[in-house]
Scaffold this active site. Structure first.
Site, PDB file in Angstrom:
ATOM      1  N   THR A 141       0.812  -1.210   0.000  1.00  0.00           N
ATOM      2  CA  THR A 141       0.000   0.000   0.000  1.00  0.00           C
ATOM      3  C   THR A 141       0.846   1.261   0.000  1.00  0.00           C
ATOM      4  O   THR A 141       1.943   1.280   0.539  1.00  0.00           O
ATOM      5  CB  THR A 141      -0.887   0.001   1.276  1.00  0.00           C
TER       6      THR A 141
ATOM      7  N   GLY B  23       0.600  -0.737   5.824  1.00  0.00           N
ATOM      8  CA  GLY B  23       0.686  -1.572   7.009  1.00  0.00           C
ATOM      9  C   GLY B  23      -0.257  -2.751   7.009  1.00  0.00           C
ATOM     10  O   GLY B  23      -0.430  -3.408   8.031  1.00  0.00           O
ATOM     11  N   GLY B  24      -0.909  -3.014   5.862  1.00  0.00           N
ATOM     12  CA  GLY B  24      -1.760  -4.181   5.762  1.00  0.00           C
ATOM     13  C   GLY B  24      -2.864  -4.185   6.806  1.00  0.00           C
ATOM     14  O   GLY B  24      -3.489  -3.164   7.092  1.00  0.00           O
TER      15      GLY B  24
END
Length: 636
Positions: free
Chosen positions: A448, A530-531
């Protein structure tokens, strides 16, 4: 500085058819200027020249190496447009459009487009986009441009292949939503046509961009997958040596961006759509031109909560915005989230779950089965410890406890409202039920990028775009130059799960942009890589981001995350960076929560790459996380 985007889409629905940092160490202190200064202000590795920017190339880290908050500060203070992004090329693109008269919407879009060129391991035109935006003087809006599974997806065959979705490959590719997301954001507040906003990215793709340390690490991390795909290997590897290249040249992507700028709708209905559909078919994907044509970017009121005098906005399901709102009150020391204020979502009726197609008046307070106001007691949750000890330690313990509860609730409840009601009350921790959660799946490393932008007029954008795993599905469609995301790997194969895969359904999303507004007119745009850990990464900095006089130091401060397979651990684990505040209280709480505890060797990518931009008392400030390759600048 505000106005309708000439390259955007009228109304509220984007409807189709209708330079790199060194990893060797930290850079120098950021420079700043007062409100009467001229030129740009940026995180600096040296002095700013007249009318220019002294850039910081923050030391990037991937599990080792110290971050010195004073030395690695990547922030800026001044007036104009504040922008933060994880790569300097993105801020360069923003600078160009701001110099031409652009506002925060224009700057964010130009930066986002440049990142699809410079950071293909983390984002692409072939990925998805979620944003929270606010036009000056207006209300915040959530933009969810999340692609759906193919109408022809063979669900029985996927279930026959195993208990979980494949992690990569053509079956994990859903419709790319980025382009419709750009158009929606432009329609809500950009002052320049989309063609002008994409021009810096087009030149970058044509002329080439240096490979950043983060991209180099990601290439090595998925080297086998990169080598297996002809498109990715041609982009990222030297054909003579098979080793990673030092610069990227992307003529096919440049042409795709050029055509999007001329008419973005052709990406979904037109020659670009057919070219992409043909390429997808050749790669083995079930997606067709009809799937592309059916895509819509959803523009809606965000979920909101009030903590003190601050209103936090986040995106509704299938995005995990409710997970952040469930814990931000704990992070602020206000107790569990239901004590901190009401949750509102204008698109939902009071006392109802989130379901597709509901519309009511703005400002409705919503939770599943209840209408809850400020001061309502929140259940602790069966089996969860009550924080004790010092104020700082108690706040940290409370945040960790609520984060673990929210993680389990999200993994159990989050899905697409198109498949049926989503239990918002449970996601917001307003029920006493303790959820078992589920195995989150393999680690979505890289996943991301976040871009934040705020201008002196009060326009604000926090935008996240993603390919999920590093290089997504590990497929690059050569005709368009697009890296294709693997967001479909987030679907559940359990037919009873809210995130179950079905034709035309959107997967649950980790993207978690958030926007804060204060009663005295302040605004903070916050987002991160950061998922699945994004909610607690953001919650650790969100309260202080409102008034900190050292945003760079705040982002450099050591952090913690929790997870299992998604952070490379075999069991649920609290992972601490060295020097994390209140580590002892966190460790005790983790043990009570049956979490393993581990400490990284140093600052780590898993702790996220936060970007922040802020306007308070007429002054702009911004910072970029030193864990990435980023840059923050106040542009004029």
């Amino acid at each position: 500085m505000s106005g309708p985007g000439a390259g955007g889409v009228p109304g509220e629905d984007a409807a189709v058819g209708g330079g790199a940092a060194s990893s060797a160490g930290p850079a120098a202190m950021a420079s700043s200027s007062d409100a009467t200064g001229s030129g740009d202000t940026a995180g600096s590795g040296g002095a700013a020249g007249s009318g220019g920017v002294a850039r910081i190339h923050a030391g990037t880290v991937g599990g080792s190496g110290p971050i010195d908050a004073a030395a690695a500060a990547d922030g800026a203070v001044g007036r104009g447009v504040a922008v933060a992004a994880p790569h300097p090329a993105a801020v360069d693109a923003a600078r160009e459009v701001v110099a031409a008269g652009g506002n925060a919407f224009d700057a964010a879009l130009a930066a986002a487009a440049a990142l699809t060129v410079a950071y293909p391991h983390q984002c692409s035109v072939g990925g998805d986009l979620v944003a929270i935006v606010r036009p000056a003087g207006g209300e915040a809006r959530a933009v969810l441009s999340i692609g759906a599974a193919a109408v022809n997806v063979d669900v029985p065959a996927l279930r026959a292949g195993g208990e979980r979705m494949p992690f990569g490959g053509p079956q994990t590719v859903t419709v790319p939503g980025v382009v419709a997301g750009w158009a929606s954001i432009a329609a809500l507040g950009a002052s320049m046509p989309l063609s002008a906003l994409l021009e810096p990215a087009i030149r970058l793709a044509d002329d080439g961009v240096a490979v950043s340390p983060g991209l180099h690490r990601a290439t090595l991390g998925r080297l086998d997958g990169v080598r297996a795909d002809p498109g990715l290997s041609a982009l990222l590897l030297d054909p003579a040596t098979g080793e990673p290249v030092e610069s990227l040249n992307q003529p096919a992507l440049a042409e795709t961006l050029r055509q999007i700028g001329a008419n973005w709708r052709t990406f979904y209905k037109g020659h670009l759509a057919h070219r992409l559909a043909d390429g997808l078919a050749a790669l083995g994907s079930p997606l067709t031109a009809d799937d592309l044509a059916a895509h819509r970017a959803e523009v809606t009121m965000p979920l909101t909560t009030v903590v003190g005098d601050v209103t936090w906005s986040a995106a509704p399901p299938p995005v995990q915005g409710a997970t952040f709102l469930a814990i931000v009150g704990s992070a602020a020391g206000s107790g569990s989230q239901a004590d901190a204020g009401s949750i509102a979502h204008a698109g939902l009726p009071a006392g109802a779950d989130i379901a597709a197609g509901t519309t009511t008046a703005a400002g409705t307070t919503t939770a599943a089965g209840t209408t809850t106001g400020a001061g309502t007691a929140s259940p602790t949750g069966a089996g969860f410890p009550v924080a004790t000890g010092s104020a700082g330690g108690a706040n940290a313990a409370a945040l960790l406890t609520d984060a673990r509860r929210a993680q389990l609730a999200r993994d159990t409840l989050l899905g697409d409202p198109r498949t049926g009601p989503v239990d918002l009350d449970g996601l917001l921790l307003r029920t006493p039920e303790a959820f078992a959660g589920s195995d989150a799946g393999p680690k979505p490393a890289g996943d991301t990028v976040a871009v934040t932008a705020v201008d002196e007029d009060g326009n604000a954008v926090t935008l996240i775009q993603s390919v999920f795993q590093s290089f997504g599905s590990c497929l690059l469609e050569p005709g368009t130059g697009l890296v294709l995301h693997n967001r479909g790997s987030s679907f559940s194969l359990d037919p009873a799960h809210p995130a179950r895969i079905a034709p035309g359904v959107r997967p649950p999303h980790t993207l978690c942009p958030t926007l804060a507004t204060t009663r005295d007119g302040g605004i903070v745009a916050l987002g991160c890589q950061g998922g699945r850990s994004q909610p607690w990464i953001l919650a650790q900095v969100a309260p202080a981001a409102l008034d900190s006089d050292d945003l760079a130091g705040l982002l450099a401060r050591p952090r913690w995350i929790i997870g299992a397979r998604e952070i490379g651990r075999d069991a649920p684990t609290l992972l601490l960076e060295p020097g994390t505040p209140d580590a002892e209280a966190l460790t005790r709480t983790a043990e009570a929560l049956d979490l393993l505890v581990d400490v990284t060797d140093g600052p780590h990518d898993d702790a996220g790459h936060i970007q922040v931009a802020r306007l308070t008392a007429g002054t702009l400030a911004t910072a970029s996380d030193p864990r990435a390759d980023g840059l923050a600048a106040v542009l004029r």
